[in-house]
Design an enzyme around this catalytic site. Structure first.
Site, PDB file in Angstrom:
ATOM      1  N   PHE A  98       0.804  -1.226   0.000  1.00 12.45           N
ATOM      2  CA  PHE A  98       0.000   0.000   0.000  1.00 12.45           C
ATOM      3  C   PHE A  98       0.838   1.278   0.000  1.00 12.45           C
ATOM      4  O   PHE A  98       0.334   2.352  -0.289  1.00 12.45           O
ATOM      5  CB  PHE A  98      -0.931   0.020   1.244  1.00 12.45           C
TER       6      PHE A  98
ATOM      7  N   GLU B  15      -5.016  -3.964  -2.072  1.00  8.75           N
ATOM      8  CA  GLU B  15      -6.465  -3.767  -1.984  1.00  8.75           C
ATOM      9  C   GLU B  15      -6.814  -2.472  -1.244  1.00  8.75           C
ATOM     10  O   GLU B  15      -7.935  -2.001  -1.289  1.00  8.75           O
ATOM     11  CB  GLU B  15      -7.129  -4.970  -1.293  1.00  8.75           C
TER      12      GLU B  15
ATOM     13  N   CYS C  41       9.697   1.845   3.057  1.00 13.61           N
ATOM     14  CA  CYS C  41      10.602   0.743   3.401  1.00 13.61           C
ATOM     15  C   CYS C  41      12.028   1.250   3.540  1.00 13.61           C
ATOM     16  O   CYS C  41      12.875   0.575   4.087  1.00 13.61           O
ATOM     17  CB  CYS C  41      10.548  -0.337   2.345  1.00 13.61           C
TER      18      CYS C  41
ATOM     19  N   GLU D 243       9.770  -3.958  12.868  1.00 14.31           N
ATOM     20  CA  GLU D 243       9.588  -2.816  11.956  1.00 14.31           C
ATOM     21  C   GLU D 243       8.342  -2.068  12.424  1.00 14.31           C
ATOM     22  O   GLU D 243       7.258  -2.651  12.498  1.00 14.31           O
ATOM     23  CB  GLU D 243       9.383  -3.327  10.523  1.00 14.31           C
TER      24      GLU D 243
END
Ligand code: NAD
Length: 519
Positions: free
Chosen positions: A172, A199, A304, A404
């Site tokens: 996303f 999605e 990321c 994370e």
């Protein structure tokens, strides 16, 4: 939304009212060149993260629809793989221009569904656009090799050829950039492509598909399905799909790597991260603090390559109060509001998880220097906002360090020496990105050589490589053999055919069969 798509047929939650009881606009499937309503009975809501209002719905494609999509890819492959490379190049030349012309529309869709600020959303499109531009160099990128005269009258040469139907499964956090890492590189090599966007943020991919069609891409070369686990399993299992590009969490990435590989497919899987910024006391303080704050809190930490961990070495420890002051000055607001620096997180669940991880740091004895929980944004009281948060005195065993966080949270560790900082980085499970801030070349060289991380910045906080290089995450951040884009991307999406031929000038005929291995 209506304005975003203009008068063209609807491709994303924009114009067509759903026929189901819920009247939210629906996201279409893209099958065989047509934007089509799904016949499924299972729908997922798409939320604006700044308000949590439902802005659309996305179908979980049925088995029949997914089969139709992959069959369309297979049919189109026969002619697309044989289409001249110049034609493929021309389509991508037009495509990159169309992306440029629609950058504002794409960015607005990203901000609506993903939440990041409009300026950051344009950056998201721009970094993807660079990959589409790079795809236009395919006439050089796909060159094979030749070696004449390997023996008398004999030459060897290689072709790079497409591999078939490829598939992409996207996360996303970069609704434009990451799909654009995938299908342009795959398709320009002559493959056809089945895309499954996240999605949570399907709108941008749908508009990108519309633009690719407008650029002249033949029907069936790109198909788009939507869904979650069933769609992912379908991609991992269908025998016509030869390669899968995945970007997302470790949980999904490990699973897709294992399942896809077991089924004989190539898989490249880019996953989670915990990126360290190592601050040396000789660094340019002003630049370093600004870069650290930007890289930790930009996109609300949902990158990321976000620098989510700082290691302050030696006297750089003293910069902490100033780091806190600069972080406090960032403005938290809805992404479409002027002056917003930090937008909302993707969902209430993501917000709750980030807040839980902040609390875990407190409970385990770390020091909360800046607490972004409980921020109230006027007019956006229901949004998923967390403000910049800084947790100091963190140790490697703490949960806020081992996990994370994927939110606007900077955890700060300290080290006495560079060696100690390198050891911390190398003992972390992830190997996505890191940066060192220093004015000493020898320090920078030592760091870049000794640190076991795929992408390293020297006074560059988010060293995402341009597409002529590859995105080279490693260790716990990557599964596979060849990385995304650059030379490795071409390798991933092609196979090599090696031809050895002999043309004798003197037409000499052989006298007897050769039964020994030719040497
Ligand atoms: P995610 O793993 O939840 O979703 C990614 C895709 O996988 C989606 O299309 C989703 O439908 C599917 N999926 C989700 N859970 C699944 C499951 N259990 N089984 C099968 N499929 C599943 O990731 P996300 O939350 O959308 O993205 C955030 C993550 O992506 C972070 O961990 C971030 O570090 C990572 N990321 C990595 C890179 C990189 O290049 N290394 C880039 C961007 C994001």
């Amino acid at each position: 939304f209506r304005q975003l798509i203009g008068s063209r047929p609807s491709v994303c939650p924009s114009q067509v009212a759903s026929s189901s009881p819920d009247s939210s606009p629906t996201t279409k499937l893209f099958i065989d060149g047509k934007f089509a309503e799904s016949s499924t009975s299972e729908w997922l809501d798409i939320h604006n993260p700044a308000t949590n209002e439902v802005v659309g719905r996305v179908p979980k494609a049925t088995q029949t629809e997914m089969l139709a999509a992959v069959e369309s890819c297979s049919r189109a492959y026969a002619s697309w793989a044989e289409t001249s490379i110049l034609t493929r190049q021309q389509i991508f030349l037009r495509y990159q221009q169309l992306i440029k012309e629609n950058i504002k529309e794409l960015a607005r869709l990203i901000t609506l569904e993903q939440g990041k600020t409009l300026a950051d959303a344009e950056g998201d499109v721009f970094r993807g656009l660079q990959v589409a531009e790079h795809a236009c160099s395919i006439t050089s990128l796909m060159l094979g090799e030749t070696l004449p005269s390997i023996t008398k009258d004999m030459d060897t040469y290689t072709y790079r050829l497409p591999i078939g139907v490829c598939a992409g499964i996207a996360p996303f956090n970069f609704p434009a950039m990451i799909p654009l890492w995938m299908f342009p590189m795959g398709m320009v090599c002559g493959n056809t492509y089945l895309m499954k966007p996240s999605e949570r943020v399907p709108g941008c991919t749908m508009l990108l598909a519309r633009l690719l069609q407008d650029a002249g891409m033949p029907d069936g070369t790109l198909n788009i399905i939507h869904g979650q686990h069933a769609a992912v399993n379908f991609i991992c299992d269908h025998p016509a799909i030869k390669a899968i590009s995945f970007v997302g969490s470790n949980q999904a990435g490990e699973y897709i790597y294992e399942r896809g590989s077991k089924n004989g497919k190539r898989v490249q899987s880019n996953m989670g991260a915990k990126n360290h910024g190592v601050v040396m006391p000789d660094a340019n303080k002003e630049n370093t603090l600004n870069q650290l704050v930007g890289a930790a809190f930009g996109a609300a930490g949902q990158r990321c390559m976000a620098l989510s961990t700082a290691i302050l070495v030696g006297e750089a420890r003293e910069w902490l109060p100033e780091l806190v002051e600069r972080s406090k000055a960032l403005r938290v607001n809805a992404g479409d509001q002027p002056g917003a620096d930090v937008g909302p997180l993707i969902s209430p669940e993501a917000r709750a998880r980030v807040e839980m991880l902040i609390q875990s740091g407190v409970d385990e004895g770390a020091t909360l220097l800046l607490d972004g929980r409980n921020v109230h944004i006027k007019g956006y009281e229901n949004g998923n906002f967390v403000g910049p948060t800084i947790i100091a005195n963190v140790t490697p065993a703490m949960k806020c360090y081992t996990e994370e966080i994927f939110g606007p949270v900077l955890v700060v560790l300290e080290a006495d020496t560079l060696d100690e900082a390198i050891s911390l980085v190398n003992n972390n499970q992830y190997g996505n990105g890191t940066a060192i801030f220093t004015t000493n070349g020898a320090t920078a060289r030592k760091y870049t050589h000794e640190v076991d991380v795929g992408q390293i910045g020297v006074n560059v906080p988010i060293p995402v490589p341009l597409p002529m290089f590859s995105f080279s995450g490693s260790r716990g951040s990557f599964r596979g053999d060849t990385n995304f884009y650059g030379k490795q991307g071409i390798q991933f999406y092609t196979q090599v055919k090696t031809v050895t031929s002999q043309w004798k000038a003197d037409d000499a005929t052989t006298k007897s069969p050769a039964v020994t291995m030719p040497t």
